[in-house]
Design a protein around this motif. Structure first.
Motif, PDB file in Angstrom:
ATOM      1  N   UNK A 277       5.965  13.240   8.529  1.00 41.24           N
ATOM      2  CA  UNK A 277       5.842  12.372   7.359  1.00 41.24           C
ATOM      3  C   UNK A 277       6.277  10.965   7.725  1.00 41.24           C
ATOM      4  N   UNK A 278       5.427   9.997   7.411  1.00 37.08           N
ATOM      5  CA  UNK A 278       5.738   8.596   7.723  1.00 37.08           C
ATOM      6  C   UNK A 278       5.476   7.729   6.494  1.00 37.08           C
ATOM      7  N   UNK A 279       6.027   6.525   6.534  1.00 36.08           N
ATOM      8  CA  UNK A 279       5.754   5.535   5.504  1.00 36.08           C
ATOM      9  C   UNK A 279       4.723   4.532   5.988  1.00 36.08           C
ATOM     10  N   UNK A 280       3.867   4.091   5.072  1.00 41.54           N
ATOM     11  CA  UNK A 280       2.851   3.091   5.379  1.00 41.54           C
ATOM     12  C   UNK A 280       2.940   1.946   4.383  1.00 41.54           C
ATOM     13  N   UNK A 281       2.815   0.723   4.865  1.00 43.03           N
ATOM     14  CA  UNK A 281       2.672  -0.458   4.011  1.00 43.03           C
ATOM     15  C   UNK A 281       1.254  -0.973   4.180  1.00 43.03           C
ATOM     16  N   UNK A 282       0.501  -1.046   3.066  1.00 40.36           N
ATOM     17  CA  UNK A 282      -0.922  -1.363   3.118  1.00 40.36           C
ATOM     18  C   UNK A 282      -1.186  -2.810   2.734  1.00 40.36           C
ATOM     19  N   UNK A 283      -2.216  -3.367   3.319  1.00 44.95           N
ATOM     20  CA  UNK A 283      -2.678  -4.698   2.919  1.00 44.95           C
ATOM     21  C   UNK A 283      -3.478  -4.598   1.625  1.00 44.95           C
ATOM     22  N   UNK A 284      -3.454  -5.661   0.831  1.00 44.65           N
ATOM     23  CA  UNK A 284      -4.260  -5.702  -0.375  1.00 44.65           C
ATOM     24  C   UNK A 284      -3.608  -5.013  -1.560  1.00 44.65           C
ATOM     25  N   UNK A 285      -4.372  -4.895  -2.642  1.00 47.14           N
ATOM     26  CA  UNK A 285      -3.841  -4.371  -3.898  1.00 47.14           C
ATOM     27  C   UNK A 285      -4.359  -2.985  -4.246  1.00 47.14           C
ATOM     28  N   UNK A 302      -4.500  11.758  10.093  1.00 50.29           N
ATOM     29  CA  UNK A 302      -3.694  12.297   8.999  1.00 50.29           C
ATOM     30  C   UNK A 302      -4.258  11.924   7.653  1.00 50.29           C
ATOM     31  N   UNK A 303      -3.426  12.084   6.634  1.00 49.38           N
ATOM     32  CA  UNK A 303      -3.860  11.760   5.280  1.00 49.38           C
ATOM     33  C   UNK A 303      -2.673  11.326   4.426  1.00 49.38           C
ATOM     34  N   UNK A 304      -2.977  10.507   3.441  1.00 51.28           N
ATOM     35  CA  UNK A 304      -1.977  10.044   2.477  1.00 51.28           C
ATOM     36  C   UNK A 304      -1.605  11.190   1.547  1.00 51.28           C
ATOM     37  N   UNK A 305      -0.314  11.354   1.264  1.00 50.74           N
ATOM     38  CA  UNK A 305       0.125  12.353   0.288  1.00 50.74           C
ATOM     39  C   UNK A 305       0.317  11.733  -1.089  1.00 50.74           C
ATOM     40  N   UNK A 306       0.896  10.540  -1.151  1.00 51.58           N
ATOM     41  CA  UNK A 306       0.942   9.797  -2.406  1.00 51.58           C
ATOM     42  C   UNK A 306       1.201   8.330  -2.108  1.00 51.58           C
ATOM     43  N   UNK A 307       0.825   7.490  -3.063  1.00 49.31           N
ATOM     44  CA  UNK A 307       0.923   6.046  -2.860  1.00 49.31           C
ATOM     45  C   UNK A 307       1.095   5.346  -4.199  1.00 49.31           C
ATOM     46  N   UNK A 308       1.529   4.104  -4.143  1.00 53.69           N
ATOM     47  CA  UNK A 308       1.690   3.310  -5.356  1.00 53.69           C
ATOM     48  C   UNK A 308       2.132   1.912  -4.982  1.00 53.69           C
ATOM     49  N   UNK A 309       2.169   1.044  -5.981  1.00 52.91           N
ATOM     50  CA  UNK A 309       2.652  -0.318  -5.757  1.00 52.91           C
ATOM     51  C   UNK A 309       4.154  -0.351  -5.941  1.00 52.91           C
ATOM     52  N   UNK A 310       4.860  -0.855  -4.954  1.00 52.56           N
ATOM     53  CA  UNK A 310       6.313  -0.949  -5.014  1.00 52.56           C
ATOM     54  C   UNK A 310       6.730  -2.162  -5.837  1.00 52.56           C
ATOM     55  N   UNK A 311       7.437  -1.955  -6.967  1.00 48.15           N
ATOM     56  CA  UNK A 311       7.905  -3.103  -7.746  1.00 48.15           C
ATOM     57  C   UNK A 311       8.897  -3.978  -6.989  1.00 48.15           C
ATOM     58  N   UNK A 312       9.640  -3.393  -6.055  1.00 47.78           N
ATOM     59  CA  UNK A 312      10.633  -4.169  -5.326  1.00 47.78           C
ATOM     60  C   UNK A 312      10.007  -4.909  -4.145  1.00 47.78           C
ATOM     61  N   UNK A 313       9.173  -4.231  -3.364  1.00 45.02           N
ATOM     62  CA  UNK A 313       8.529  -4.860  -2.208  1.00 45.02           C
ATOM     63  C   UNK A 313       7.297  -5.669  -2.595  1.00 45.02           C
ATOM     64  N   UNK A 314       6.766  -5.393  -3.789  1.00 41.91           N
ATOM     65  CA  UNK A 314       5.566  -6.075  -4.300  1.00 41.91           C
ATOM     66  C   UNK A 314       4.387  -5.916  -3.332  1.00 41.91           C
ATOM     67  N   UNK A 315       4.198  -4.682  -2.880  1.00 42.62           N
ATOM     68  CA  UNK A 315       3.057  -4.345  -2.045  1.00 42.62           C
ATOM     69  C   UNK A 315       2.770  -2.859  -2.217  1.00 42.62           C
ATOM     70  N   UNK A 316       1.604  -2.442  -1.764  1.00 38.89           N
ATOM     71  CA  UNK A 316       1.230  -1.038  -1.847  1.00 38.89           C
ATOM     72  C   UNK A 316       1.890  -0.283  -0.699  1.00 38.89           C
ATOM     73  N   UNK A 317       2.542   0.829  -1.043  1.00 33.92           N
ATOM     74  CA  UNK A 317       3.189   1.675  -0.045  1.00 33.92           C
ATOM     75  C   UNK A 317       2.684   3.105  -0.203  1.00 33.92           C
ATOM     76  N   UNK A 318       2.835   3.883   0.850  1.00 33.19           N
ATOM     77  CA  UNK A 318       2.336   5.260   0.814  1.00 33.19           C
ATOM     78  C   UNK A 318       3.164   6.130   1.748  1.00 33.19           C
ATOM     79  N   UNK A 319       3.230   7.412   1.401  1.00 29.31           N
ATOM     80  CA  UNK A 319       3.690   8.438   2.329  1.00 29.31           C
ATOM     81  C   UNK A 319       2.459   9.137   2.891  1.00 29.31           C
ATOM     82  N   UNK A 320       2.514   9.485   4.171  1.00 34.50           N
ATOM     83  CA  UNK A 320       1.364  10.121   4.809  1.00 34.50           C
ATOM     84  C   UNK A 320       1.839  11.147   5.826  1.00 34.50           C
ATOM     85  N   UNK A 321       1.094  12.227   5.950  1.00 32.68           N
ATOM     86  CA  UNK A 321       1.307  13.209   7.008  1.00 32.68           C
ATOM     87  C   UNK A 321       0.346  12.893   8.141  1.00 32.68           C
ATOM     88  N   UNK A 322       0.906  12.582   9.309  1.00 35.08           N
ATOM     89  CA  UNK A 322       0.086  12.183  10.456  1.00 35.08           C
ATOM     90  C   UNK A 322       0.485  13.014  11.669  1.00 35.08           C
TER      91      UNK A 322
END
Length: 363
Positions: A277-285, A302-322
């Motif tokens: 399991x890793x964290x991903x920070x994505x470009x764009x909205x 791999x594939x994303x397990x869940x994702x959302x926009x981080x209110x604190x980082x103000x970017x899209x983040x995701x957890x993924x199994x790779x």
């Protein structure tokens, strides 16, 4: 339904469902509430199914079924799993030793079938198993001021320090049990357990007495847990080998045999699982869906397990199994047929007042 649905309605709650049970989705402006919890303290009613196990053989019986060692001392608890024969996670449990009984907290939809299955397998043991979900109310306290909040309203005991440990006391005139939990939001966290009949009074105390607490629902909880890097049952755990998630806090490699142990031990002895399991920070909205493919160049890794926009980082983040040991830090995620750049990011995404006990550990 929630134990105090009418109270939530009075506070403007919008409701949803988890495991067949009505839960609070949000109270309006969930992003603002997210920041309130990160900066102060928040109050959540989590949805649990509750199982009570009694009898002289209760410790041995449960210990033989779950992946972790059941504590033998009153006031102690653990996080544990029930696995299938292939080692995949079927059930997650918080197991608490409450003296002459064990209290097990699990997903709402799991309590009835699990209690029925276990009861059918009791033969000569002195064990009684029953579902007690309707007997209890549970409230979560999260935030950097959570310990201060508990101290301001708990009488007769000090706030518990050790994770999964608990104390008994009172709040107002009502008896409560206060558990130090596993910080899934990345903040100091406790759960307050009381009789269902006392739920309204205890909730009022937690909301309005001592330090003010911001009520929040599952939408905010899940965004906080994502920032904290906490894998959750519905999106990461169910059906997955615990080694893949680095869930060492749920495993005891020294205890006797339980279903799925052989697979878990074999992977542990091999030194690494097939995925991680890793964290991903994505470009764009654009936010990827669960199951979105992750690529390293042209190779699917791999594939994303869940994702959302981080209110604190103000970017899209995701957890993924790779793939385990993936060397590249620069990946892409397929969203709407396009490859969106994504950078592997250390977990947690946001460092709070505590570290989630479910952060992946592959050491």
């Amino acid at each position: 339904m929630t134990v105090i649905e009418s109270i939530h309605e009075d506070h403007g709650a919008t409701f949803g469902e988890r495991g067949g049970r009505t839960i609070v989705d949000h109270f309006g402006r969930p992003e603002r509430t997210h920041r309130a919890v990160r900066n102060g303290v928040g109050l959540l009613e989590p949805a649990y199914g509750v199982i009570v196990v009694e009898g002289e053989d209760r410790l041995e019986y449960v210990d033989n079924v779950v992946s972790n060692r059941v504590p033998t001392e009153d006031g102690q608890g653990c996080y544990a799993l029930v696995l299938d024969p292939q080692g995949g996670i079927e059930v997650e449990l918080y197991v608490y030793n409450a003296g002459e009984r064990l209290l097990l907290f699990t997903q709402p939809e799991t309590a009835e079938p699990l209690a029925e299955e276990w009861s059918e397998k009791v033969f000569i043991q002195d064990v009684e198993i029953r579902v007690a979900t309707d007997d209890y109310a549970v409230f979560g306290i999260h935030g950097p001021q959570a310990t201060e909040k508990i101290a301001s309203v708990l009488n007769g005991a000090a706030s518990p320090d050790e994770r999964y440990s608990f104390v008994r006391g009172t709040m107002g005139d009502e008896g409560v049990t206060v558990i130090r939990t596993d910080a899934l939001t990345g903040e100091e966290s406790y759960e307050v357990v009381c009789a269902a009949d006392d739920a309204e009074a205890v909730y009022d105390t937690l909301l309005n007495q001592g330090l003010n607490a911001a009520p929040f629902g599952y939408r905010t909880f899940e965004s906080l847990a994502l920032e904290a890097g906490s894998p959750l049952f519905q999106t990461e755990l169910e059906g997955t080998l615990p080694n893949v998630l680095g869930l060492r806090n749920a495993l005891d490699f020294e205890k006797g045999c339980y279903v799925g142990q052989e697979v878990v031990s074999r992977v542990e002895n091999r030194g690494q699982p097939s995925r991680q399991l890793v964290g991903l920070a994505l470009e764009g909205e654009n936010v990827p869906d669960s199951g979105a493919a992750v690529f390293d160049g042209d190779a699917s890794v791999g594939e994303v397990t869940r994702a959302g926009e981080s209110p604190i980082r103000e970017e899209v983040i995701a957890l993924a199994l790779v793939d385990y040991g993936l060397a590249s830090d620069d990946l892409t995620v397929r969203i709407g047929g396009e490859e969106v750049p994504a950078a592997v990011t250390d977990l947690p995404f946001v460092a709070g007042s505590d570290r989630s006990d479910r952060l992946p550990d592959y050491e």
